[in-house]
Enzyme design. Structure first.
Site, short mmCIF file in Angstrom:
data_model
loop_
_atom_site.label_atom_id
_atom_site.label_comp_id
_atom_site.label_asym_id
_atom_site.label_seq_id
_atom_site.Cartn_x
_atom_site.Cartn_y
_atom_site.Cartn_z
N TYR A 138 62.76 53.34 36.27
CA TYR A 138 63.47 54.07 37.32
C TYR A 138 64.27 55.23 36.75
CZ TYR A 138 62.52 49.96 40.30
OH TYR A 138 61.92 48.95 41.00
N LYS A 189 56.33 42.99 28.84
CA LYS A 189 54.91 43.18 29.15
C LYS A 189 54.29 43.94 27.98
CE LYS A 189 51.27 42.68 31.74
NZ LYS A 189 50.58 41.38 31.72
N ASP A 222 54.21 38.59 34.19
CA ASP A 222 53.34 37.88 35.12
C ASP A 222 53.45 36.37 34.93
OD1 ASP A 222 52.31 38.54 32.63
OD2 ASP A 222 50.24 38.74 33.30
N ASP A 246 64.00 43.91 39.04
CA ASP A 246 64.08 44.20 40.47
C ASP A 246 63.15 43.27 41.25
OD1 ASP A 246 64.66 45.39 42.89
OD2 ASP A 246 63.66 47.27 42.46
N ASP A 250 64.17 39.44 43.45
CA ASP A 250 63.80 39.17 44.84
C ASP A 250 63.09 37.83 44.96
OD1 ASP A 250 64.85 41.63 45.54
OD2 ASP A 250 63.14 42.21 46.78
#
Length: 357
Positions: A138, A189, A222, A246, A250
């Site tokens: 971001y 990752k 993942d 982020d 959630d």
């Protein structure tokens, strides 16, 4: 009497409803505790401001906020304003402008609230997700060229700096060190993102040597989604990049019962600038104005703000009241109840006033 200056930005959707609930709880805590005072100034920035002025906040908005001790933020986003305008016009300029590089999102199952996970209840899921909040995916670097043509290209560049990664790792390790289990999971990752994420892994290993009492492990993002769902008891403190955290936070909120119970603190750990506190759920404009928004996330956010200001006794009193009310079954529809926002708020405030501890 300890006094604090608070900037309140209710903004969009259910933001004004939950900020009002949070301020009602704060007023009740002021009366009950009697040893601190909050002076709150409201700012009408957000999507309505954008429609009137062509920008989400004034050009000097960040400068206006700088003198405050903390920022109490509602939500940003509206169905008739593009999401990139609302986010980059208000929330992100504040986070980046004040170098609030640690986004802290605690998650646990509160009494009386059911998790969608079978056999998992209060005490089984108790996490804190630390999100790198200043760079990564971001950062805002990239662009588009040859718009509208077949060869149009868009780039979104993830920026990872040694300074940025090191400081968020140290923050996460210190937080893990302060918690009973002293356990940290570093999300990555690096199998596919072989530059920034490999550096992320290397710096994690370097910082880990400073914290020999913290047990840590590493998970690909993942695989982390599966672990959060299937083995929630195996996790405690989690650190991840701006994008990964982020998304994972959630998921964490949903696993705890609802995004309506999930809080957020955007922290400048060095306290050079005001930190910002907001519920995680966003503007939820589909239920705005219906009076059924869950204020629990906002109450928990208020507790984070009070802790940051040094008012830990008031923060603990608020969270005890929230847990008492959820245990009694006074719940909004998102967590299986029938109560309104105001009914939950009034119940929490009554509990605060009646508390003897």
């Amino acid at each position: 009497m300890r006094e604090y200056e608070i900037a309140a930005i209710p903004a969009d959707g259910i933001g004004p409803e939950v900020i009002a609930a949070g301020l009602q709880a704060l007023e009740t805590l002021e009366e009950r505790c009697g040893d601190f005072k909050l002076r709150v100034k409201h700012f009408d920035w957000g999507s309505d401001y954008y429609k009137a002025h062509g920008r989400m906040m004034p050009e000097d908005g960040v400068t206006q906020l700088k003198p405050f001790d903390a920022i109490f933020f509602g939500a940003v986003g509206a169905p008739d304003v593009p999401d990139d305008i609302t986010l980059w016009g208000l929330r992100l300029p504040i986070c980046q402008g004040f170098d609030q590089y640690a986004n802290v999102r605690p998650t646990r199952i509160l009494p009386g609230i059911a998790s969608p996970l079978a056999g998992v209840g209060p005490g089984d899921l108790d996490w804190v997700i630390v999100r790198e909040n200043s760079e990564g995916e971001y950062s805002g670097h990239g662009g588009r060229a040859h718009r509208g043509l077949p060869e149009e290209v868009g780039t979104e560049v993830a920026i990872f700096t040694r300074v940025g990664v090191t400081r968020i790792m140290r923050y996460a390790f210190r937080l893990a060190q302060s918690r009973p289990r002293k356990l940290l999971t570093v999300v990555t990752k690096s199998n596919a993102q072989r530059h920034g994420m490999v550096m992320w892994d290397e710096i994690a290993a370097e910082v880990a040597r400073e914290f020999p009492d913290v047990t840590w492990d590493k998970m690909l993002v993942d695989a982390m989604t599966a672990r959060m769902t299937l083995k929630p008891r195996s996790l405690d403190t989690i650190v991840a990049t701006n994008l990964h955290a982020d998304i994972l936070s959630d998921l964490a909120g949903a696993l705890a019962g609802s995004l309506g119970v999930a809080p957020t603190a955007n922290i400048d750990p060095e306290r050079r600038y005001p930190s910002m506190f907001e519920p995680i759920h966003g503007s939820a404009f589909d239920i705005a104005g219906k009076g059924i928004a869950n204020p629990v996330a906002t109450f928990w956010t208020v507790a984070q703000m009070l802790d940051h200001l040094g008012e830990s006794e008031a923060a603990d009193r608020l969270m005890r009241a929230v847990e008492s009310v959820t245990r009694e079954g006074v719940l909004t529809p998102d967590v299986g109840g029938t109560a309104t926002t105001q009914e939950v708020t009034d119940a929490v405030c009554r509990t605060i006033r009646g508390s003897n501890v």
